[in-house]
Design a protein around this motif. Structure first.
Motif, PDB file in Angstrom:
ATOM      1  N   UNK A   1       0.809  -1.296  -0.066  1.00  0.00           N
ATOM      2  CA  UNK A   1       0.099  -0.107   0.084  1.00  0.00           C
ATOM      3  C   UNK A   1       0.994   1.443   0.043  1.00  0.00           C
ATOM      4  N   UNK A   2       2.036   1.211   0.383  1.00  0.00           N
ATOM      5  CA  UNK A   2       3.036   2.161   0.659  1.00  0.00           C
ATOM      6  C   UNK A   2       3.376   2.557  -0.881  1.00  0.00           C
ATOM      7  N   UNK A   3       3.620   1.388  -1.421  1.00  0.00           N
ATOM      8  CA  UNK A   3       4.226   1.552  -3.013  1.00  0.00           C
ATOM      9  C   UNK A   3       3.173   1.998  -3.815  1.00  0.00           C
ATOM     10  N   UNK A   4       2.066   1.373  -3.553  1.00  0.00           N
ATOM     11  CA  UNK A   4       0.817   1.697  -4.513  1.00  0.00           C
ATOM     12  C   UNK A   4      -0.396   1.988  -3.670  1.00  0.00           C
ATOM     13  N   UNK A   5      -0.345   3.410  -3.541  1.00  0.00           N
ATOM     14  CA  UNK A   5      -1.436   4.052  -2.446  1.00  0.00           C
ATOM     15  C   UNK A   5      -2.666   3.698  -2.837  1.00  0.00           C
ATOM     16  N   UNK A   6      -2.943   3.839  -3.906  1.00  0.00           N
ATOM     17  CA  UNK A   6      -4.723   3.678  -4.523  1.00  0.00           C
ATOM     18  C   UNK A   6      -5.192   2.294  -4.854  1.00  0.00           C
ATOM     19  N   UNK A   7      -3.830   1.381  -4.437  1.00  0.00           N
ATOM     20  CA  UNK A   7      -4.694  -0.168  -4.670  1.00  0.00           C
ATOM     21  C   UNK A   7      -5.595  -0.541  -3.446  1.00  0.00           C
ATOM     22  N   UNK A   8      -6.492  -1.581  -3.582  1.00  0.00           N
ATOM     23  CA  UNK A   8      -7.180  -1.935  -2.813  1.00  0.00           C
ATOM     24  C   UNK A   8      -6.636  -3.309  -1.847  1.00  0.00           C
ATOM     25  N   UNK A   9      -6.219  -3.183  -0.808  1.00  0.00           N
ATOM     26  CA  UNK A   9      -5.935  -4.345  -0.148  1.00  0.00           C
ATOM     27  C   UNK A   9      -6.782  -5.044   0.953  1.00  0.00           C
ATOM     28  N   UNK A  10      -6.798  -6.033   1.298  1.00  0.00           N
ATOM     29  CA  UNK A  10      -7.597  -6.912   2.105  1.00  0.00           C
ATOM     30  C   UNK A  10      -6.845  -7.881   2.873  1.00  0.00           C
ATOM     31  N   UNK A  11      -6.996  -8.045   4.039  1.00  0.00           N
ATOM     32  CA  UNK A  11      -6.484  -9.323   4.724  1.00  0.00           C
ATOM     33  C   UNK A  11      -7.183  -9.570   5.683  1.00  0.00           C
ATOM     34  N   UNK A  12      -6.951 -11.000   6.153  1.00  0.00           N
ATOM     35  CA  UNK A  12      -7.667 -11.616   7.141  1.00  0.00           C
ATOM     36  C   UNK A  12      -6.792 -12.456   7.931  1.00  0.00           C
ATOM     37  N   UNK A  13      -7.054 -12.665   9.179  1.00  0.00           N
ATOM     38  CA  UNK A  13      -6.404 -13.510  10.022  1.00  0.00           C
ATOM     39  C   UNK A  13      -7.245 -14.289  11.091  1.00  0.00           C
TER      40      UNK A  13
END
Ligand SMILES: C[S@@+](CC[C@H](N)C(=O)[O-])C[C@H]1O[C@@H](n2cnc3c(N)ncnc32)[C@H](O)[C@@H]1O
Length: 220
Positions: A93-105
């Motif tokens: 996200x730091x490198x691609x600020x407009x991409x959408x990231x989702x994570x689960x754990x």
């Protein structure tokens, strides 16, 4: 089948491990505590897990490699299965600020102690369950060091679901190529449920319909 990649191994090899010492140090009790994935596992004593999982910037290089291999850009949608404290998503996200990231754990503690900048992209979920996403919803789905913690019968759904929601996918799991590495892995692992050789992992991926990329780490 996908490609055998070499993305994480360099980081894995930076840590030195005393296998026998861990095996001799109340290993059963340590496994039981580690499997709760609470503070002890992440930021407690090394005998229960990471021994203090603070961010030191090491994931930036992995983020850059993933962006390069999978041609990710600011329009990409990315899912991390078993994201832990989500340091890798944070770097992407730091490198691609407009991409959408989702994570689960499965670990509430890890999610609560993730970087503030990324916390609202994370949720508590078990990788064995049907994913709450549409078919091919993500450009890239990855999972690092997580899926060997599932039992083989839960891997079936996890692999199928990963394949279903991903256009591209990459997973990294623990494995062994010989008896020495199996012994070391069994000494070291606190949370692993699936101990398989590379050919067994590949057989399972095929059997369970996973066509993405993969990497194995070894305990030499
Ligand atoms: C070795 S850590 C890796 C974390 C993260 N991927 C990283 O590389 O920093 C393994 C992770 O798997 C998670 N985990 C274990 N079993 C899980 C499950 N059934 N569903 C989701 N996450 C799980 C743990 O909470 C932990 O975050």
């Amino acid at each position: 089948m996908g490609r055998l990649l070499d993305i994480f191994t360099k980081l894995h090899k930076k840590t030195s491990r005393d296998y026998i010492a861990r095996m001799m140090d109340s290993k059963i009790e340590c496994m039981e505590i580690a499997k709760r994935y609470d503070e002890s596992f992440w930021d407690g004593d090394r005998r229960y897990g990471y021994g203090g999982y603070k961010y030191d910037g090491r994931w930036e290089e992995v983020a850059r490699v993933l962006i390069d291999i999978y041609k990710l850009d600011n329009n990409s949608k990315i899912l991390d299965i078993g994201c832990g404290k989500a340091f890798l998503l944070y770097e992407i996200k730091k490198i691609l600020p407009n991409c959408k990231v989702v994570g689960f754990d499965i670990s509430e503690y890890a999610l609560q102690n993730a970087k503030e900048e990324i916390k609202d992209c994370l949720f508590n979920f078990n990788a064995k369950d049907p994913l709450p996403f549409g078919n091919k919803e993500f450009d890239l789905v990855f999972s690092l060091g997580t899926l060997h913690n599932l039992s083989v019968y839960h891997l079936k759904n996890a692999f199928r679901e990963m394949e279903r929601v991903a256009n591209d996918s990459y997973l990294m799991v623990e494995s062994y190529r010989n008896n020495k590495e199996l012994f070391n892995l069994q000494c070291w692992a606190l949370t692993c449920d699936s101990f398989f050789s590379p050919s067994e992992w590949i057989w399972l991926m095929r059997e369970f319909g996973y066509k993405g990329d993969y990497e194995f780490i070894y305990f030499e």
